[in-house]
Design an enzyme around this catalytic site. Structure first.
Site, PDB file in Angstrom:
ATOM      1  N   ASP A 477       0.835  -1.203   0.000  1.00  0.00           N
ATOM      2  CA  ASP A 477       0.000   0.000   0.000  1.00  0.00           C
ATOM      3  C   ASP A 477       0.870   1.254   0.000  1.00  0.00           C
ATOM      4  OD1 ASP A 477      -2.351   1.442   0.088  1.00  0.00           O
ATOM      5  OD2 ASP A 477      -3.171   0.354   1.798  1.00  0.00           O
ATOM      6  N   ASP A 547     -10.762   2.073  -3.145  1.00  0.00           N
ATOM      7  CA  ASP A 547     -11.284   1.820  -1.801  1.00  0.00           C
ATOM      8  C   ASP A 547     -12.811   1.906  -1.797  1.00  0.00           C
ATOM      9  OD1 ASP A 547      -8.937   1.355  -0.536  1.00  0.00           O
ATOM     10  OD2 ASP A 547      -8.822   3.268   0.518  1.00  0.00           O
TER      11      ASP A 547
HETATM   12  C1  GLA Z   1      -5.694   1.872   2.234  1.00  0.00           C
HETATM   13  C2  GLA Z   1      -6.123   0.690   1.367  1.00  0.00           C
HETATM   14  C3  GLA Z   1      -7.171  -0.108   2.083  1.00  0.00           C
HETATM   15  C4  GLA Z   1      -6.635  -0.592   3.401  1.00  0.00           C
HETATM   16  C5  GLA Z   1      -6.146   0.581   4.223  1.00  0.00           C
HETATM   17  C6  GLA Z   1      -5.428   0.121   5.462  1.00  0.00           C
HETATM   18  O1  GLA Z   1      -6.711   2.779   2.345  1.00  0.00           O
HETATM   19  O2  GLA Z   1      -6.552   1.122   0.126  1.00  0.00           O
HETATM   20  O3  GLA Z   1      -7.592  -1.191   1.281  1.00  0.00           O
HETATM   21  O4  GLA Z   1      -5.600  -1.504   3.157  1.00  0.00           O
HETATM   22  O5  GLA Z   1      -5.263   1.419   3.494  1.00  0.00           O
HETATM   23  O6  GLA Z   1      -4.976   1.166   6.219  1.00  0.00           O
END
Ligand code: GLA
Length: 730
Positions: A477, A547
């Protein structure tokens, strides 16, 4: 063997041609000029060479040819201060500290391979025939060499372009701009397509007229960004199905720019490359700089045709061949189930339920490491939180393996929390400007990846967790953008060098890890699709595209991302309702349809679920597994667009057109729609197809031209899934 790259030394014409495209340049008075990019032509005899006229205000370097002004010349590598007043593609501060360079053609050579770049992602060689033309330009005053590289593969309607600039002067020069591609074409009512977006709303289409003047998108955020991913396309009357489309993208994940300029004579200049406003690169004698590669894709079959060009090219020449056709596991991800509140019991229960229902990998998302109970802490302290996981992670991985379930884990390797052990130990690992407090984003700082020790820390930390625990899936990420582009240890006076160095360091780090662990699936994520670009796709075979898991918003995101990316590279999860991002309640069949159209997983609580719901998931996974090969490795075409209609539909069809799956989603119910009809092209028009759900037989030509009618059922969100099988005569 017929060459794809040819030079006619009488006419001074370079031609790159395969069975679908030609790209043609001419050397005129020492200038390298563009003549054509499009459908294959057999011979070029200057038919489209513009008639030039002497114009007031035009610079005229050659006294004998006053009509030959740089103002009109379609340059392949335009520079400043020489009479071309449009946007330059190359800018160099020469040894006299003046930003003047003048390049002339000096020669060329041809390679029977695609160049393999040292620091950057590149179009990969394969068994396919490929040729690269390198055209050498030289500034004899400042002693600077500019090589323009053009690669063509036998079976792809793509030209790969990049530039290399070399300082042959004994004094230092500074490269201020080196775009990867610049192409001048005539304007004839083309319009422009680009993307815009933000977190939870990635890959939105921006389409409109091209006005006089300069239009520019890009990123100065240190990452490609969801705001304006690196893509532009020009087309005149093209639809999804018909018409010429010329599109460009960049194999790069950092700061970039895309420029379209329509000048006073209606010439159109299309450019793509590193963002020149945040770039500056000193070159001492003998040093050179290589730009990222741009991909130029042409199709006469509309935007679907153009997407096919990208999809096939990405599968054959970009995605790591280890992963291209490998089945990807169906994951259950912990994030929307409990967010940071993960623990041993929960993950064990998740593994149990996952194995009961047919999932293939459990992904333990954020929250698993020391004191990570919110986004305010612990990035960099990648050791397990023993309060949450008293028996460590390995026992969970073993527990999963016994149940035939893989195990994935979340990392955000490029980051460090102000509240962490790591920052106490290594305060000078933080990316920051001297004397200034670095600025926070999501409560975190960037690590200074240009520091080799930081790269080694990331490689060693991830390697340790992967090896010791037996992890087979990493979600990588990256959740903020760069604000303080400086290194505490490497002395970059200007951010211009830092941004690119950061990207090179990141690529280097990922390259090491993915090569060291070829069987570990690395998923790309940046708060969803915030760094979804072809550069990342070289290393990461798949990306969490958003997301936003809402099955209404996802229609546009997935539909539009497919302009560039094949289905296998996009992951999508079925999530709970009311949706956590929008509060919308969308029926399960729509959520299933959206996720089933990607590299699928789930992100909802399967533990506390009644048996009916579990049965439903079991069935869904069973069906998806049976269809997975077609969905991930077949051909994907868009049929109706959620951008401008109330429906969203697409088709997956195999190479032989034997089997197809169509998803048609109608969003809001309208009383005035008696029935709904969808035309289904991309089947074999000479064959008949059995529609499974109704046992009806239709010809491919009927489905393409008459279309298929569905009942307009009352209520919002209707899904029609159509499975078609070619009938083979015995
Ligand atoms: C980001 C990712 C999510 C999740 C969060 C965790 O927003 O896109 O899918 O993994 O971080 O903090």
């Amino acid at each position: 063997m017929v060459s794809m790259v040819n030079f006619d030394n009488q006419k001074m014409i370079f031609t790159l041609s395969n069975h679908s495209i030609s790209y043609i340049m001419e050397v005129v008075d020492g200038y390298l000029v563009h003549r054509y990019w499009g459908k294959t032509i057999t011979h070029y005899n200057f038919s489209n060479r513009p008639m030039l006229k002497k114009r007031t205000f035009s610079a005229t370097p050659n006294i004998d040819q006053p009509e030959l002004s740089p103002e009109f010349i379609p340059f392949e590598a335009p520079t400043s201060h020489m009479g071309d007043y449009r946007n330059a593609a190359v800018c160099v501060i020469n040894p006299n500290q003046q930003d003047v360079v003048r390049f002339s053609y000096v020669g060329f050579n041809i390679l029977n391979q695609a160049p393999e770049l040292v620091d950057l992602p590149f179009a990969r060689n394969s068994d396919e025939k490929v040729e690269t033309l390198i055209i050498h330009l030289f500034d004899d005053i400042s002693k600077i060499q500019l090589d323009l590289n053009y690669t063509i593969f036998e079976n792809h309607a793509i030209v790969v372009r990049s530039s290399t600039l070399k300082n042959m002067n004994s004094n230092k020069i500074i490269l201020e701009k080196l775009l990867s591609a610049s192409i001048d074409v005539c304007y004839s009512k083309q319009n422009l397509t680009t993307f815009y977006g933000t977190h939870q709303k990635e890959y939105q289409i921006n389409r409109g007229d091209i006005h006089h003047g300069l239009f520019k998108i890009g990123s100065s955020r240190g990452n490609s960004g969801p705001q304006y991913p690196p893509y532009l396309a020009v087309s005149e009357d093209a639809t999804e199905f018909h018409g010429e489309v010329h599109a460009m993208t960049l194999l790069y994940s950092g700061n970039h720019e895309e420029i379209v300029e329509r000048d006073q004579y209606n010439n159109l200049r299309l450019q793509i490359g590193l963002n020149s406003e945040t770039f500056s690169w000193p070159l001492n004698q003998g040093e050179s700089f290589q730009s990222p590669q741009a991909l130029l894709a042409y199709s006469e079959e509309g935007f679907n045709g153009n997407s096919q060009v990208f999809h096939h090219f990405f599968k054959e020449h970009l995605i790591n061949p280890n992963w291209t056709n490998k089945a990807r596991p169906i994951v259950i991800n912990s994030w929307e189930i409990t967010y940071f509140d993960v623990n041993d019991t929960l993950i064990r229960e998740l593994i149990d339920s996952a194995s009961e229902l047919g999932f293939e990998t459990v992904v333990l998302d954020d929250g698993w490491f020391k004191q990570r109970n919110s986004s305010q802490t612990s990035l960099g302290d990648w050791t397990v939180d023993l309060l949450k996981f008293p028996y460590g992670i390995k026992t969970l991985v073993d527990y999963a393996r016994k149940r035939n379930i893989g195990f994935g884990i979340w990392f955000e390797p490029e980051m460090i929390s102000p509240n962490s052990e790591l920052i106490k130990k290594h305060p000078n690992w933080v990316m920051r400007a001297k004397n200034y407090e670095p600025i926070l984003g999501r409560n975190q700082y960037y690590l200074d990846l240009t520091n080799n020790d930081v790269q080694m820390f990331i490689i060693n930390t991830l390697s340790k967790v992967i090896t010791e625990c037996g992890i087979n899936y990493i979600k990588w990420d990256m959740n903020r953008h760069i604000t303080d582009p400086f290194s505490p240890i490497n002395d970059h006076k200007k951010p211009g060098q830092y941004f690119h160095n950061y990207m090179v360091s990141l690529y280097h780090t990922i390259d090491q890890l993915t090569k060291k662990f070829p069987d570990v699936l690395f998923e790309n994520c940046s708060s969803g699709g915030g760094r979804l670009d072809p550069g990342m796709l070289y290393y990461f075979p798949q990306t969490w595209v958003s997301d936003n898991t809402d099955a209404f918003d996802r229609q546009q995101i997935q539909y539009n991302a497919s302009y560039l990316f094949p289905t296998s590279s996009i992951t999508g999860h079925v999530s709970v309702v009311p949706n956590h991002q929008t509060n919308r309640i969308i029926p399960l069949n729509v959520r299933e349809a959206l996720a089933s159209s990607t590299n699928m997983g789930y992100e909802l609580d399967i533990i506390k679920m009644d048996s009916d719901k579990k049965e439903r998931i079991k069935e869904h996974l069973k069906t998806y597994k049976a269809e997975r090969n077609l969905i991930l490795n077949g051909n994907f075409y868009r049929l109706s667009s959620p951008n401008d209609s109330n429906s969203c539909s697409w088709i997956f069809v195999d190479d032989n057109q034997d089997k197809a799956i169509v998803y048609h989603i109608r969003n809001t119910y309208n009383t005035y729609d008696l029935s709904l009809t969808l035309r289904i092209p991309y089947l074999d028009v000479h064959a008949d197809y059995l529609r499974f759900e109704t046992n009806q037989i239709y010809s491919g030509s009927e489905l393409a031209n008459c279309g298929l009618a569905f009942e307009n059922i009352k209520g919002d969100y209707q899904v029609n899934k159509i499975i078609l099988q070619k009938i083979v005569e015995n």
